[in-house]
Design a protein around this motif. Structure first.
Motif, PDB file in Angstrom:
ATOM      1  N   ILE A  11      85.664  63.683  52.516  1.00  0.00           N
ATOM      2  CA  ILE A  11      85.953  62.830  53.656  1.00  0.00           C
ATOM      3  C   ILE A  11      84.871  61.766  53.733  1.00  0.00           C
ATOM      4  O   ILE A  11      83.686  62.065  53.637  1.00  0.00           O
ATOM      5  CB  ILE A  11      85.976  63.646  54.964  1.00  0.00           C
ATOM      6  CG1 ILE A  11      87.151  64.619  54.916  1.00  0.00           C
ATOM      7  CG2 ILE A  11      86.098  62.719  56.163  1.00  0.00           C
ATOM      8  CD1 ILE A  11      87.167  65.568  56.079  1.00  0.00           C
ATOM      9  N   GLN A  12      85.309  60.538  53.854  1.00  0.00           N
ATOM     10  CA  GLN A  12      84.358  59.449  53.857  1.00  0.00           C
ATOM     11  C   GLN A  12      83.435  59.534  55.063  1.00  0.00           C
ATOM     12  O   GLN A  12      83.865  59.709  56.179  1.00  0.00           O
ATOM     13  CB  GLN A  12      85.112  58.128  53.898  1.00  0.00           C
ATOM     14  CG  GLN A  12      84.423  57.057  53.093  1.00  0.00           C
ATOM     15  CD  GLN A  12      85.337  55.868  52.920  1.00  0.00           C
ATOM     16  OE1 GLN A  12      86.061  55.513  53.845  1.00  0.00           O
ATOM     17  NE2 GLN A  12      85.301  55.258  51.762  1.00  0.00           N
ATOM     18  N   GLU A  13      82.158  59.413  54.813  1.00  0.00           N
ATOM     19  CA  GLU A  13      81.210  59.392  55.922  1.00  0.00           C
ATOM     20  C   GLU A  13      80.199  58.305  55.653  1.00  0.00           C
ATOM     21  O   GLU A  13      79.887  57.972  54.519  1.00  0.00           O
ATOM     22  CB  GLU A  13      80.506  60.738  56.039  1.00  0.00           C
ATOM     23  CG  GLU A  13      79.744  61.092  54.774  1.00  0.00           C
ATOM     24  CD  GLU A  13      79.024  62.418  54.872  1.00  0.00           C
ATOM     25  OE1 GLU A  13      78.825  62.865  56.005  1.00  0.00           O
ATOM     26  OE2 GLU A  13      78.679  62.991  53.842  1.00  0.00           O
ATOM     27  N   LYS A  14      79.677  57.733  56.722  1.00  0.00           N
ATOM     28  CA  LYS A  14      78.653  56.701  56.553  1.00  0.00           C
ATOM     29  C   LYS A  14      77.337  57.395  56.242  1.00  0.00           C
ATOM     30  O   LYS A  14      76.966  58.359  56.897  1.00  0.00           O
ATOM     31  CB  LYS A  14      78.515  55.890  57.838  1.00  0.00           C
ATOM     32  CG  LYS A  14      79.776  55.128  58.173  1.00  0.00           C
ATOM     33  CD  LYS A  14      79.509  53.640  58.270  1.00  0.00           C
ATOM     34  CE  LYS A  14      80.821  52.922  58.568  1.00  0.00           C
ATOM     35  NZ  LYS A  14      80.699  51.473  58.538  1.00  0.00           N
ATOM     36  N   GLU A  15      76.645  56.884  55.249  1.00  0.00           N
ATOM     37  CA  GLU A  15      75.322  57.409  54.959  1.00  0.00           C
ATOM     38  C   GLU A  15      74.322  56.331  55.327  1.00  0.00           C
ATOM     39  O   GLU A  15      74.510  55.163  55.018  1.00  0.00           O
ATOM     40  CB  GLU A  15      75.213  57.766  53.483  1.00  0.00           C
ATOM     41  CG  GLU A  15      73.981  58.580  53.185  1.00  0.00           C
ATOM     42  CD  GLU A  15      73.970  59.047  51.743  1.00  0.00           C
ATOM     43  OE1 GLU A  15      72.933  59.516  51.277  1.00  0.00           O
ATOM     44  OE2 GLU A  15      75.019  58.914  51.089  1.00  0.00           O
ATOM     45  N   VAL A  16      73.289  56.739  56.011  1.00  0.00           N
ATOM     46  CA  VAL A  16      72.323  55.769  56.505  1.00  0.00           C
ATOM     47  C   VAL A  16      71.338  55.408  55.400  1.00  0.00           C
ATOM     48  O   VAL A  16      70.817  56.279  54.715  1.00  0.00           O
ATOM     49  CB  VAL A  16      71.571  56.346  57.715  1.00  0.00           C
ATOM     50  CG1 VAL A  16      70.541  55.345  58.203  1.00  0.00           C
ATOM     51  CG2 VAL A  16      72.543  56.711  58.815  1.00  0.00           C
ATOM     52  N   CYS A  17      71.119  54.114  55.230  1.00  0.00           N
ATOM     53  CA  CYS A  17      70.153  53.651  54.227  1.00  0.00           C
ATOM     54  C   CYS A  17      68.765  53.622  54.848  1.00  0.00           C
ATOM     55  O   CYS A  17      68.539  52.979  55.876  1.00  0.00           O
ATOM     56  CB  CYS A  17      70.523  52.275  53.719  1.00  0.00           C
ATOM     57  SG  CYS A  17      69.323  51.608  52.545  1.00  0.00           S
ATOM     58  N   VAL A  18      67.831  54.317  54.220  1.00  0.00           N
ATOM     59  CA  VAL A  18      66.468  54.400  54.732  1.00  0.00           C
ATOM     60  C   VAL A  18      65.853  53.005  54.830  1.00  0.00           C
ATOM     61  O   VAL A  18      65.240  52.645  55.839  1.00  0.00           O
ATOM     62  CB  VAL A  18      65.594  55.279  53.805  1.00  0.00           C
ATOM     63  CG1 VAL A  18      64.202  55.443  54.373  1.00  0.00           C
ATOM     64  CG2 VAL A  18      66.251  56.633  53.581  1.00  0.00           C
ATOM     65  N   CYS A  19      66.053  52.229  53.786  1.00  0.00           N
ATOM     66  CA  CYS A  19      65.452  50.900  53.729  1.00  0.00           C
ATOM     67  C   CYS A  19      66.015  49.994  54.819  1.00  0.00           C
ATOM     68  O   CYS A  19      65.267  49.340  55.554  1.00  0.00           O
ATOM     69  CB  CYS A  19      65.706  50.298  52.352  1.00  0.00           C
ATOM     70  SG  CYS A  19      64.889  48.719  52.066  1.00  0.00           S
ATOM     71  N   PHE A  20      67.330  49.983  54.926  1.00  0.00           N
ATOM     72  CA  PHE A  20      67.979  49.141  55.941  1.00  0.00           C
ATOM     73  C   PHE A  20      67.527  49.524  57.343  1.00  0.00           C
ATOM     74  O   PHE A  20      67.182  48.665  58.154  1.00  0.00           O
ATOM     75  CB  PHE A  20      69.508  49.273  55.820  1.00  0.00           C
ATOM     76  CG  PHE A  20      70.266  48.525  56.864  1.00  0.00           C
ATOM     77  CD1 PHE A  20      70.329  47.139  56.840  1.00  0.00           C
ATOM     78  CD2 PHE A  20      70.935  49.211  57.873  1.00  0.00           C
ATOM     79  CE1 PHE A  20      71.036  46.430  57.805  1.00  0.00           C
ATOM     80  CE2 PHE A  20      71.645  48.514  58.849  1.00  0.00           C
ATOM     81  CZ  PHE A  20      71.693  47.125  58.812  1.00  0.00           C
ATOM     82  N   SER A  21      67.523  50.818  57.630  1.00  0.00           N
ATOM     83  CA  SER A  21      67.173  51.296  58.968  1.00  0.00           C
ATOM     84  C   SER A  21      65.749  50.923  59.353  1.00  0.00           C
ATOM     85  O   SER A  21      65.498  50.447  60.464  1.00  0.00           O
ATOM     86  CB  SER A  21      67.328  52.811  59.050  1.00  0.00           C
ATOM     87  OG  SER A  21      68.693  53.154  58.946  1.00  0.00           O
ATOM     88  N   LEU A  22      64.837  51.134  58.412  1.00  0.00           N
ATOM     89  CA  LEU A  22      63.441  50.850  58.735  1.00  0.00           C
ATOM     90  C   LEU A  22      63.177  49.359  58.867  1.00  0.00           C
ATOM     91  O   LEU A  22      62.432  48.920  59.734  1.00  0.00           O
ATOM     92  CB  LEU A  22      62.523  51.461  57.672  1.00  0.00           C
ATOM     93  CG  LEU A  22      62.270  52.951  57.832  1.00  0.00           C
ATOM     94  CD1 LEU A  22      61.393  53.466  56.701  1.00  0.00           C
ATOM     95  CD2 LEU A  22      61.622  53.248  59.177  1.00  0.00           C
ATOM     96  N   ARG A  23      63.811  48.574  58.010  1.00  0.00           N
ATOM     97  CA  ARG A  23      63.629  47.124  58.113  1.00  0.00           C
ATOM     98  C   ARG A  23      64.204  46.611  59.427  1.00  0.00           C
ATOM     99  O   ARG A  23      63.620  45.763  60.099  1.00  0.00           O
ATOM    100  CB  ARG A  23      64.271  46.397  56.928  1.00  0.00           C
ATOM    101  CG  ARG A  23      63.500  46.563  55.624  1.00  0.00           C
ATOM    102  CD  ARG A  23      64.071  45.673  54.521  1.00  0.00           C
ATOM    103  NE  ARG A  23      63.822  44.279  54.757  1.00  0.00           N
ATOM    104  CZ  ARG A  23      62.749  43.618  54.340  1.00  0.00           C
ATOM    105  NH1 ARG A  23      61.827  44.253  53.655  1.00  0.00           N
ATOM    106  NH2 ARG A  23      62.596  42.344  54.597  1.00  0.00           N
ATOM    107  N   LYS A  24      65.354  47.128  59.783  1.00  0.00           N
ATOM    108  CA  LYS A  24      65.976  46.720  61.044  1.00  0.00           C
ATOM    109  C   LYS A  24      65.078  47.076  62.219  1.00  0.00           C
ATOM    110  O   LYS A  24      64.834  46.255  63.104  1.00  0.00           O
ATOM    111  CB  LYS A  24      67.353  47.388  61.204  1.00  0.00           C
ATOM    112  CG  LYS A  24      68.112  46.907  62.413  1.00  0.00           C
ATOM    113  CD  LYS A  24      69.573  47.298  62.352  1.00  0.00           C
ATOM    114  CE  LYS A  24      69.823  48.569  63.125  1.00  0.00           C
ATOM    115  NZ  LYS A  24      71.260  48.829  63.340  1.00  0.00           N
ATOM    116  N   ALA A  25      64.567  48.291  62.205  1.00  0.00           N
ATOM    117  CA  ALA A  25      63.670  48.721  63.286  1.00  0.00           C
ATOM    118  C   ALA A  25      62.445  47.818  63.348  1.00  0.00           C
ATOM    119  O   ALA A  25      62.021  47.397  64.427  1.00  0.00           O
ATOM    120  CB  ALA A  25      63.266  50.176  63.062  1.00  0.00           C
TER     121      ALA A  25
END
Lengths: 151, 151
Positions: A11-25
């Motif tokens: 089942i398709q699930e979104k996986e969070v990108c560590v790099c994207f999340s931290l850069r966004k934060a």
DNA sequence: GTATATTAAGTGCATATACTCCTATTGTTC
DNA sequence: GAACAATAGGAGTATATGCACTTAATATAC
């Protein structure tokens, strides 16, 4: 990214990108701090760098690179801007290859002005996020970086 | 900063700066991802942006700004580089003020190449940090950003 | 329906960031 | 102590980021 992956049940699930999340934060939080110190005429990153110099002076470029996990060449340029405004002084070290960075009186005064603004902002964020949650977050961040550097 | 503060007993203690810590973490993690996707000829941020477009196309510049918490003008320039390399196509929307961004076949193929590299990196970091710790960290990051946006 | 407000996007400018070379100095080896 | 390796730092180039200001198109008010 974020990217899509498949879980065990396909089942398709979104996986969070560590790099994207931290850069966004980092972007979001930097905005807040930038806005606060804007009246001083500097960016949060510059005040930050000044603070690191303050607590470690005299310090070399490579020393600052290690303290901040920043590329040396990035620091060369960032320091040049602080030097231009006479917030720091850069002199040759005993080892003539090295450059020794210290705060000037101007730099000290700017930091003194920045400190209450910074404290206020930290308090504000603590109030929004909750002291324990924020503390946990930063602890986890540091812990994570330590583990990564070990590996 | 980091900055020094005084605790209840007037003993100097280091207080962690939220902005400094998150930016540092972002730098360290970005390095890792950049290194991994370097063979593709792009930076992690570019692959990331491509991924966001992929999952939301067609999407406007302002839409991407909201999705990534990035300034619109930053995206204008970042998108221009992807357009130059024909990884995305930008057309006028029905609302003639808007620009509509979609992936090209080139862009899709690049993402397809990037995906396994990205997965490998995520796994590597999970292995280093521990799945639960990393999950907790990212959850806390997101939760923190949500609270900040509410406030 | 026109005047005004709002919205979407872009430009000019400045800083942040890092990689690839390059130079100068110091350390090491024989 | 001369040849070579290692280290500290800088310059060129490229991307990332955001603010102030501007332009174009749409929405709203009357």
């Amino acid at each position: 990214m974020p990217h899509q992956g498949l879980n065990k049940n396909n089942i398709q699930e979104k996986e969070v990108c560590v790099c994207f999340s931290l850069r966004k934060a980092a972007r979001v939080i930097t905005q807040i701090y930038d806005e606060v110190v804007r009246p001083l005429g500097y960016k949060a990153t510059q005040i930050t760098l000044l603070g690191v110099v303050n607590q470690n002076q005299p310090v070399t470029v490579t020393g600052l690179a290690a303290l901040t996990d920043t590329d040396r060449t990035t620091l060369t340029r960032n320091l040049k801007l602080l030097e231009r405004d006479q917030l720091i002084r850069i002199t040759r070290g005993q080892d003539r290859r090295q450059r020794s960075v210290v705060l000037t009186e101007n730099g000290r005064q700017l930091l003194a002005k920045a400190y209450p603004l910074w404290r206020e902002t930290q308090k504000r964020i603590i109030h929004i996020v909750g002291e324990k949650d924020l503390y946990d977050l930063l602890l986890k961040v540091n812990h994570t970086l330590e583990k990564i550097k070990e590996a």
